[in-house]
Enzyme design. Structure first.
Site, PDB file in Angstrom:
ATOM      1  CE1 TYR A  13      -3.957   1.892   1.286  1.00 18.77           C
ATOM      2  CE2 TYR A  13      -2.405   2.946   2.778  1.00 18.77           C
ATOM      3  CZ  TYR A  13      -3.648   2.893   2.177  1.00 18.77           C
ATOM      4  OH  TYR A  13      -4.574   3.842   2.453  1.00 18.77           O
ATOM      5  CB  SER A 247      -5.457   5.780   8.673  1.00 21.14           C
ATOM      6  OG  SER A 247      -6.836   5.516   8.777  1.00 21.14           O
ATOM      7  CE  LYS A 248      -4.606  -1.128   3.466  1.00 22.01           C
ATOM      8  NZ  LYS A 248      -3.716  -2.243   3.663  1.00 22.01           N
ATOM      9  NE  ARG A 249      -8.460   2.107  10.844  1.00 22.66           N
ATOM     10  CZ  ARG A 249      -8.283   3.043  11.758  1.00 22.66           C
ATOM     11  NH1 ARG A 249      -9.301   3.679  12.261  1.00 22.66           N
ATOM     12  NH2 ARG A 249      -7.070   3.354  12.181  1.00 22.66           N
ATOM     13  N   GLY A 251     -10.121   5.478   3.246  1.00 22.69           N
ATOM     14  CA  GLY A 251     -10.102   5.462   1.776  1.00 22.69           C
ATOM     15  C   GLY A 251      -9.080   6.515   1.392  1.00 22.69           C
TER      16      GLY A 251
END
Ligand code: GLU
Length: 477
Positions: A13, A247-249, A251
């Site tokens: 990522y 953060s990744k959460r 999106g």
């Protein structure tokens, strides 16, 4: 010569904060004609994700960053991969043991766990193995007792200089005798990082400020080896809002997420560079080459930057506006094809009329949804104060223009415009009294990406006349 490196861990990522670090590293190196190195830090095998190196590689390529050296991978050079450099690290750790700056630790997992359980969380290692005699160490090694190698942190304080945060002093008692080589023989991230930065002659270390607190440990290692300490440049994180990191959460946190949403790599690069760095001139649109030219460490901010999706949208829209049509069309065509099912529509013309009105190509379908089917609409749409139109007079205006258009000899934008303006003039009307009702009848929408005459061209004569007729019927009902 300045040498910088990007040292991502292969997590699968590419967080835009990481990409921003890579960009700053690239700009700092290239600004002075220096080298930029790519090093994959994968010694933490548990965290290894398949295909992650490709994502790093592809992201940098898409962003326009090229690393300068690395092992030969058949004509091209790949990144340096830490796990493939295993032996070096052990050699350096043993050198420190020899110098009395590091020591073997044979403590079992159970012992370390009970130590932790007894003390408060985060309790430091109690240096149990520091007092082992030479004979005990020799015997343990001979018997194959598993071991790690720990750094021996000396007493006192450690001060280092950071180009963004200034001088930072930390008491050494805050630091633990950290593990340098793990029981599997692999180096810890912290150790491999220092060894590689030295072996690769890295002059400037640029990284997230979460590493500020580890930096004194690195300095102690450099000192123990007698190596030159690089220039440190720590950068503040990219935040979602005042309190949360992006953060990744959420999106939107990775380069891939943004590209999938239709953002152009060049716009992403431009936008994220300005998150946490300000140019001295009052401008916002910069190509990567311009950024190399003007990038100056002095512009890096100490405070976290907030990621503003609207600003990115705006910037992407500016990039689309400035794009050569053919390049833009390659990107827009599949989206338009998917959105327009009516036969005979000139898709290039559709692309042209929306080009200056979108922030990404995925905005197009909503702007052109009236092409396939006239949406149901209210009579009130015909009322426009400035154009001096209403539900009553629009009936006459539409009837008038219907008759003219029916006999229009040409069906192109200029001829149609001339025809509508002449009709208005000949009947003592304002241009808008013809243009507005036509636009409404053809689109059924309060806002359209183009004017009345372009809508006529887009829909063709037959469909345009049919929709004007429908408008008359609606107003008369
Ligand atoms: N591997 C580290 C990371 O991915 C790099 C830190 C550094 O640049 O020193 O965060």
């Amino acid at each position: 010569m300045i040498r910088t490196r990007f040292a991502p861990s292969p997590t699968g990522y590419m967080h835009i904060g990481n990409l921003r670090t890579a960009l700053y590293e690239y700009f700092i190196a290239k600004h002075s004609g220096g080298s930029f190195i790519l090093r994959i830090e994968d010694t933490d095998q548990e965290r290894y994700v398949d295909g992650a190196v490709d994502i790093i590689y592809d992201t940098l390529k898409a962003a326009g960053i090229h690393h300068d050296e690395g092992p030969d991978i058949g004509g091209d050079y790949g990144p340096y991969i830490q796990s493939q450099r295993k032996n070096d690290y052990m050699k350096y750790a043993l050198e420190l043991v020899e110098k009395g700056e590091a020591y073997y630790c044979f403590c079992t997992k159970e012992r370390l766990e009970s130590l932790r359980a007894e003390g408060e969380t985060g309790v430091k290692y109690d240096r149990h193995c520091l007092s082992l005699s030479k004979e005990e160490i020799k015997k343990n090694l001979k018997d194959g007792v598993p071991f790690v190698i720990r750094q021996k942190i000396k007493e006192g304080t450690t001060t280092f200089h950071d180009e963004v945060y200034g001088d930072v002093t930390v008491p050494n008692c805050d630091m633990e005798d950290q593990i340098l080589i793990k029981s599997d023989g692999l180096p810890t991230y912290n150790f491999a990082n220092v060894i590689d930065d030295h072996l690769m002659n890295i002059t400037h270390v640029i990284r997230g400020n979460e590493y500020l607190s580890s930096t004194p440990k690195y300095n102690l290692l450099y000192e123990a080896f007698g190596w030159e300490i690089p220039t440190y440049i720590h950068v503040a994180p990219v935040m979602k809002d005042a309190h949360n990191k992006l953060s990744k959460r959420n999106g939107d946190a990775s380069f891939q997420d943004l590209v999938a949403k239709g953002y152009l790599p060049a716009a992403i690069v431009n936008y994220i560079t300005l998150l946490g760095w300000a140019p001295s001139e009052n401008r916002e649109i910069f190509s990567i080459d311009e950024l190399i030219e003007i990038f100056d460490v002095k512009g890096i901010s100490k405070s976290p930057a907030i990621f503003d999706p609207d600003k990115l949208k705006w910037m992407n829209g500016e990039y689309i506006k400035a794009m050569p049509f053919d390049e833009y069309y390659k990107m827009a065509e599949p989206v338009i094809k998917e959105a327009v099912k009516t036969e005979g529509i000139d898709l290039k013309f559709v692309a042209q009329i929306v080009k200056t009105r979108i922030s990404t190509v995925y905005d197009i379908p909503a702007l052109i949804d009236f092409i396939d089917a006239l949406p149901p609409y209210e009579k009130s749409l015909y009322t426009h104060k400035k154009m001096k139109t209403n539900e009553e007079n629009s009936i006459d205006f539409l009837k008038l223009i219907y008759g003219v258009l029916e006999n229009a000899p040409e069906w192109d934008n200029d001829s149609l415009y001339a025809l509508m303006v002449e009709t208005a003039k000949a009947n003592g009307l304002k241009n808008g009294q013809i243009l507005w009702p036509v636009r409404t009848a053809l689109s059924g929408k309060p806002a359209t990406p183009c004017g009345a005459t372009e809508l006529c061209v887009l829909l063709g004569k037959e469909e345009s006349l049919r929709r004007i007729q429908k408008g008359i019927e609606l107003l008369e009902s």
